[in-house]
Design a protein around this motif. Structure first.
Motif, PDB file in Angstrom:
ATOM      1  N   LEU A 100       1.192  -1.366  -0.123  1.00 49.52           N
ATOM      2  CA  LEU A 100      -0.088   0.097  -0.082  1.00 49.52           C
ATOM      3  C   LEU A 100       0.655   1.585  -0.324  1.00 49.52           C
ATOM      4  N   TYR A 101       2.033   1.525   0.998  1.00 51.07           N
ATOM      5  CA  TYR A 101       2.844   2.292   0.627  1.00 51.07           C
ATOM      6  C   TYR A 101       4.057   2.405  -0.137  1.00 51.07           C
ATOM      7  N   ASP A 102       4.197   1.478  -0.534  1.00 51.96           N
ATOM      8  CA  ASP A 102       5.079   1.064  -1.711  1.00 51.96           C
ATOM      9  C   ASP A 102       6.496   1.811  -1.233  1.00 51.96           C
ATOM     10  N   LEU A 103       6.691   0.169   0.010  1.00 49.94           N
ATOM     11  CA  LEU A 103       7.693   0.488   1.336  1.00 49.94           C
ATOM     12  C   LEU A 103       8.420  -0.213   0.537  1.00 49.94           C
ATOM     13  N   PRO A 104      10.375  -0.068   0.534  1.00 47.96           N
ATOM     14  CA  PRO A 104      10.947  -1.430   0.035  1.00 47.96           C
ATOM     15  C   PRO A 104      10.635  -2.334   1.443  1.00 47.96           C
ATOM     16  N   MET A 105      11.578  -3.828   0.557  1.00 48.28           N
ATOM     17  CA  MET A 105      11.016  -4.887   1.160  1.00 48.28           C
ATOM     18  C   MET A 105      11.648  -5.884   1.306  1.00 48.28           C
ATOM     19  N   VAL A 106      12.396  -6.506   1.983  1.00 55.46           N
ATOM     20  CA  VAL A 106      13.366  -7.891   2.317  1.00 55.46           C
ATOM     21  C   VAL A 106      13.097  -8.676   3.246  1.00 55.46           C
ATOM     22  N   SER A 107      12.870 -10.075   2.447  1.00 54.01           N
ATOM     23  CA  SER A 107      12.789 -11.198   2.526  1.00 54.01           C
ATOM     24  C   SER A 107      13.330 -12.331   2.832  1.00 54.01           C
ATOM     25  N   ILE A 108      14.011 -12.126   4.301  1.00 53.57           N
ATOM     26  CA  ILE A 108      15.134 -13.391   4.542  1.00 53.57           C
ATOM     27  C   ILE A 108      14.994 -15.032   3.578  1.00 53.57           C
ATOM     28  N   ARG A 109      13.649 -14.769   3.732  1.00 54.60           N
ATOM     29  CA  ARG A 109      12.684 -16.204   3.935  1.00 54.60           C
ATOM     30  C   ARG A 109      12.726 -16.832   2.577  1.00 54.60           C
ATOM     31  N   ASP A 110      12.869 -15.603   1.163  1.00 57.67           N
ATOM     32  CA  ASP A 110      12.719 -15.607   0.245  1.00 57.67           C
ATOM     33  C   ASP A 110      14.082 -15.798  -0.660  1.00 57.67           C
ATOM     34  N   ALA A 111      15.245 -15.422   0.304  1.00 55.17           N
ATOM     35  CA  ALA A 111      16.489 -15.460  -0.498  1.00 55.17           C
ATOM     36  C   ALA A 111      17.248 -16.904  -0.326  1.00 55.17           C
ATOM     37  N   VAL A 112      16.700 -17.019   1.271  1.00 52.10           N
ATOM     38  CA  VAL A 112      17.619 -18.476   2.149  1.00 52.10           C
ATOM     39  C   VAL A 112      16.417 -20.353   1.656  1.00 52.10           C
ATOM     40  N   THR A 113      15.460 -19.561   1.901  1.00 52.48           N
ATOM     41  CA  THR A 113      14.853 -21.651   1.879  1.00 52.48           C
ATOM     42  C   THR A 113      14.717 -22.359   0.956  1.00 52.48           C
ATOM     43  N   PRO A 114      14.717 -21.471   0.005  1.00 50.28           N
ATOM     44  CA  PRO A 114      14.066 -22.289  -1.579  1.00 50.28           C
ATOM     45  C   PRO A 114      15.489 -22.865  -1.801  1.00 50.28           C
ATOM     46  N   GLN A 115      16.687 -22.947  -1.468  1.00 49.57           N
ATOM     47  CA  GLN A 115      18.372 -23.221  -1.852  1.00 49.57           C
ATOM     48  C   GLN A 115      18.646 -24.477  -0.753  1.00 49.57           C
ATOM     49  N   PHE A 116      16.963 -24.394   0.494  1.00 49.86           N
ATOM     50  CA  PHE A 116      17.805 -25.203   1.802  1.00 49.86           C
ATOM     51  C   PHE A 116      16.992 -26.497   1.545  1.00 49.86           C
ATOM     52  N   SER A 117      16.476 -27.108   0.759  1.00 47.34           N
ATOM     53  CA  SER A 117      15.811 -27.953  -0.035  1.00 47.34           C
ATOM     54  C   SER A 117      16.628 -29.051  -1.635  1.00 47.34           C
ATOM     55  N   LEU A 118      17.782 -28.077  -1.139  1.00 44.77           N
ATOM     56  CA  LEU A 118      18.819 -29.057  -2.696  1.00 44.77           C
ATOM     57  C   LEU A 118      19.830 -29.878  -2.299  1.00 44.77           C
ATOM     58  N   LYS A 119      20.523 -30.287  -2.634  1.00 44.83           N
ATOM     59  CA  LYS A 119      21.679 -31.378  -1.935  1.00 44.83           C
ATOM     60  C   LYS A 119      22.862 -30.491  -1.520  1.00 44.83           C
ATOM     61  N   CYS A 120      23.751 -31.204  -1.009  1.00 46.77           N
ATOM     62  CA  CYS A 120      25.527 -31.031  -0.684  1.00 46.77           C
ATOM     63  C   CYS A 120      25.644 -30.700  -2.153  1.00 46.77           C
ATOM     64  N   GLY A 121      25.743 -29.651  -2.790  1.00 50.25           N
ATOM     65  CA  GLY A 121      26.784 -30.086  -4.308  1.00 50.25           C
ATOM     66  C   GLY A 121      25.940 -30.150  -5.125  1.00 50.25           C
ATOM     67  N   GLU A 122      24.768 -29.633  -5.044  1.00 50.06           N
ATOM     68  CA  GLU A 122      23.564 -29.992  -6.748  1.00 50.06           C
ATOM     69  C   GLU A 122      22.891 -28.203  -6.417  1.00 50.06           C
ATOM     70  N   GLY A 123      23.695 -27.161  -6.487  1.00 50.13           N
ATOM     71  CA  GLY A 123      23.236 -25.669  -6.014  1.00 50.13           C
ATOM     72  C   GLY A 123      22.555 -25.473  -4.065  1.00 50.13           C
ATOM     73  N   ARG A 124      22.855 -26.048  -3.762  1.00 49.18           N
ATOM     74  CA  ARG A 124      22.721 -25.834  -2.461  1.00 49.18           C
ATOM     75  C   ARG A 124      24.177 -24.853  -1.492  1.00 49.18           C
ATOM     76  N   ILE A 125      24.128 -23.711  -1.081  1.00 48.54           N
ATOM     77  CA  ILE A 125      25.048 -22.555  -0.713  1.00 48.54           C
ATOM     78  C   ILE A 125      25.066 -22.812   0.575  1.00 48.54           C
ATOM     79  N   LEU A 126      24.151 -23.601   1.429  1.00 48.53           N
ATOM     80  CA  LEU A 126      24.838 -23.375   2.857  1.00 48.53           C
ATOM     81  C   LEU A 126      23.228 -23.674   3.219  1.00 48.53           C
ATOM     82  N   SER A 127      23.530 -25.192   4.024  1.00 48.37           N
ATOM     83  CA  SER A 127      22.593 -25.789   4.968  1.00 48.37           C
ATOM     84  C   SER A 127      21.735 -25.096   6.155  1.00 48.37           C
ATOM     85  N   LYS A 128      20.609 -25.090   6.793  1.00 47.86           N
ATOM     86  CA  LYS A 128      19.986 -24.882   8.033  1.00 47.86           C
ATOM     87  C   LYS A 128      20.972 -24.390   8.995  1.00 47.86           C
TER      88      LYS A 128
END
Length: 578
Positions: free
Chosen positions: A342-370
C-alpha cells in the motif's frame, strides 16, 4: 617394580548425532565477574537441533526428545567439548532439565567440568538420580571463570541400544563472493518500492552529514544467535556496511531496539522510548516483526499502526520492512506484505532468499545448510546474521542506483513524497487505530489517568534486559513499573480511571515459582486473567484490554487472584490511544 595397570576394555561404540557442532559461544559478563553462555533447548529447540544439526528424521526419536522421560530412554550419554583460545582454562557445562512445578529449580542438572582444549568429555545419564519434578529438556549453560571468553562448543548424544543415528553430513564451505551467493542475496529484494527517502539518506551521508539508522524488532534484532551479540548481529553489521559504503567521515549513527519475545503490539508502544529517546531523529528505520506477530490479537493492525507512526514523523524517515524466517521456513510475510504494498515501501525477505536452496542437496546448488544459517529453531547464527545484513545492503545499493524519479512518478503531477503522503492520508489496508499510541508508566504520565496503586506499591528490579545499540551492557525493560510483592494482602488492588479509546496492559512474564496470576476488570466487568506462567519465561507481555472508536472514561482494576495473594505480580505499564 610393577607394570602399568591393565587398561579397561574399550567402551562399546554407540551411534550418535550432534545437537551442537562447533557452535559459537561467548561468556556474557555476570554481576559476580564470571561469564555465561545460555543455549535454550525448550519449546521445540532440541528437536530442531537434532533435525538440522544431527540430520535426525526418525519420528520416534524426535518425539522422545520432547520430555525428560523420553530423553532418558533414547540417550545413553552426552559427549561435550569446549574450545577457546585459552585451553588451560576450565569451563563448567550444565544441561538443565526444567521442572514441571518448579521450572528452574525442580529438574536434574547434568554437569561436567572440562578443559577448554576441545577434548570431549562424556556425561553418563546412569550416574544421575532423576527428580520427580523432571519435565522437559530445558537449557544448556556454559560457565567461565572470567567473562567475555569466545569459543566453540560441540554436544553429541550417544544413543541407547535399539536406536540408530543417521550418517553425518558435511557442509560445504560458503563462498560469499560466488555468483550463486550473490543470486541468493538478490532474491531477498521482495520490493524496491519508493526509494526516495532511502536515497535521500544515502545522499545526505555521502555529503558528510549525520545520518542515523534505527532497527526495531524482536529477539533477532536484539541479536539472538549472534556471538557476540552486540557486534555480530545483523543490525550492527548492516549499519557497518552502510557506513563503509556511503559514509565519508564516519558520520552514520546506530540505534538498535530489539526486545526478545515481543511483537509489534509492544513495539509500537515502546517506539518513542526506545528509538526516539533523547530527541533522536532516525533517517532510516528497519522494522522486523515478521516472526513475532503470530500472537498479535489485532492480526496486523498493530504492525500497520507502527509503520504509519514512523512514516508520519515530521522529518520523514524511510521505512524498510524486513521479513526474517524460522528454521521451519515460516514467517508472516503474506499477512504483513500488503502494508508494504500500500505504501510502496522497500521490503526485504530473508525467507525468499535462503529457503529455496535449503531443499537442494549438497553439491547440487545448495549454498548453505540450515545448520550453517540457524543457531536454533528461531534465530540465525553469525553466518545467518551476516546474510541478513547483506540482504539489507543489497536493498540500499539498489536504492542508490535507482533513477532520481521512477517512470510514472509524475503521471498525475505528484512527486514521490506527495504520492506517499496521499497514501498516508487515505484508509489503511489492515488498520491504523493505534498509530498515535503512548506509553503510560510511573515516569511517563498522562493527565487523563488517575492512578491508585494500592498494594502495587513496589518497583520490580528483576526485569527482562536487552543489549541496546552497539552496547554489550544490558538495559532493563520497563523499570518504572508497579509491583505487588505478596506482602500487602489487606491493601486494595491497582485502580486507574483513564480517558482513552484503547488500552493495552503490559505485564511481566516469568518462569519463577513466586509469581502469581491477576484478574483484570474494566468498568467493574471481568476482562481477563493475566498469567505470568502462560509463556513461562522472563519477558514483557502486552495484551489488549479494550479497543473502541471514541475516547471515553474507563475504570480499570487489577487484583492478584485469591489463591495467589502471597505471590508477586508486576504491571510494567500501559499503552493508550486518545
Amino acid at each position: 617394580m610393577t607394570g602399568p595397570a591393565a587398561p579397561k576394555d574399550p567402551e562399546k561404540a554407540r551411534p550418535f548425532f550432534y545437537i551442537l557442532k562447533d557452535k559459537d559461544i561467548f561468556g556474557e559478563r555476570q554481576k559476580d565477574g564470571t561469564g555465561i553462555q545460555f543455549i535454550y533447548e525448550s519449546d521445540g529447540r532440541l528437536i530442531n537441533s537434532a533435525q538440522i544439526t544431527g540430520n535426525v528424521t526418525d519420528k520416534e526419536e524426535l518425539t522422545l526428545l520432547e520430555t525428560v522421560e523420553g530423553f532418558g530412554r533414547l540417550v545413553h550419554s552426552i559427549g561435550v567439548s569446549v574450545e577457546t583460545d585459552r585451553p588451560e582454562e576450565t569451563a563448567e557445562f550444565v544441561f538443565q532439565m526444567y521442572g514441571k512445578k518448579d521450572l528452574y529449580g525442580g529438574g536434574t542438572n547434568l554437569t561436567a567440568s572440562l578443559k577448554c582444549d576441545g577434548m570431549e568429555h562424556r556425561i553418563y545419564l546412569s550416574d544421575y538420580r532423576w527428580t520427580e519434578d523432571d519435565h522437559v529438556p530445558g537449557q544448556i549453560k556454559i560457565l567461565f571463570a572470567a567473562p567475555e571468553r569466545m569459543g566453540k562448543v560441540s554436544v553429541r548424544l550417544f544413543l541407547n541400544d535399539g536406536y540408530e543415528a543417521p550418517p553425518e553430513e558435511e557442509d560445504l564451505v560458503i563462498d560469499m563472493h560466488s555468483e550463486e551467493y550473490c543470486g541468493m542475496i538478490s532474491r531477498s529484494l521482495l520490493q524496491l518500492g519508493n526509494p526516495y527517502r532511502i536515497r535521500k539518506a544515502i545522499e545526505k551521508s555521502k555529503a558528510g552529514k549525520e545520518v542515523t539508522l534505527a532497527y526495531i524488532g524482536g529477539s533477532i534484532t536484539q541479536g539472538a544467535g549472534a556471538i557476540p551479540i552486540h557486534t555480530e548481529c545483523y543490525a550492527y553489521k548492516s549499519f557497518q556496511l552502510f557506513q563503509n559504503r556511503f559514509s565519508t567521515q564516519n558520520n552514520v549513527r546506530f540505534i538498535k531496539a530489539g526486545v526478545g519475545g515481543t511483537p509489534s503490539e509492544l513495539g509500537m508502544i515502546r517506539f518513542d522510548r526506545d528509538v526516539l529517546r533523547e530527541e533522536e531523529r532516525p533517517d532510516i528505520v528497519v522494522i522486523e516483526f515478521a516472526v513475532n506477530d503470530e500472537g498479535d490479537e489485532t492480526k496486523g493492525v498493530c504492525y500497520e499502526s507502527l509503520v504509519r507512526k514512523v512514516l508520519k514523523l515530521p522529518w520523514k524517515p524511510a521505512v524498510v520492512l524486513l521479513f526474517s524466517v524460522f528454521a521451519n521456513d515460516w514467517n508472516l510475510q503474506e499477512r504483513l506484505r500488503p502494508v508494504g504494498d500500500l505504501y510502496d515501501l522497500p521490503m526485504v525477505s530473508i525467507r525468499d532468499a535462503v529457503t529455496p536452496q535449503f531443499s537442494l542437496k549438497c553439491g547440487e546448488g545448495r549454498i548453505l545448510s540450515k545448520n550453517q544459517f540457524f543457531y536454533d529453531i528461531f534465530h540465525p547464527n553469525n553466518i545467518g546474521h551476516t546474510i541478513m545484513a547483506d540482504c539489507l545492503q543489497y536493498l540500499f545499493e539498489c536504492c542508490d542506483a535507482a533513477e532520481p524519479a521512477r517512470v510514472g512518478t509524475f503521471v498525475e503531477g505528484m512527486t514521490e513524497e506527495q504520492i506517499l503522503s496521499e497514501k498516508l492520508s487515505g484508509p489503511a489496508v489492515i488498520g491504523a487505530d493505534f498509530e498515535r499510541i503512548f506509553l503510560l508508566d510511573k515516569k511517563n504520565r498522562y493527565v487523563g489517568a488517575k492512578i491508585r496503586a494500592g498494594g502495587f506499591a513496589s518497583t520490580d528490579m528483576e526485569l527482562q534486559s536487552v543489549e541496546m545499540d552497539g552496547n554489550l551492557t544490558q538495559t532493563p525493560e520497563f523499570p518504572y513499573n508497579w509491583m505487588y510483592d505478596g506482602s500487602r494482602l489487606q491493601m486494595p488492588g491497582f485502580e486507574m480511571e483513564i480517558t482513552c479509546k484503547s488500552l493495552f496492559l503490559i505485564f511481566k512474564d516469568s518462569g519463577e515459582t513466586d509469581v502469581g496470576k491477576a484478574n483484570v476488570f474494566v468498568n467493574d466487568v471481568y476482562c481477563m486473567t493475566a498469567d505470568p506462567h502462560k509463556n513461562n519465561w522472563l519477558h514483557c507481555n502486552a495484551v489488549l484490554l479494550f479497543w473502541e472508536t471514541e475516547s471515553r472514561s474507563h475504570k480499570v482494576r487489577i487484583a492478584v487472584t485469591e489463591e495467589d495473594r502471597n505471590k508477586k505480580f508486576t504491571i510494567l505499564g500501559f499503552g493508550y490511544t486518545i
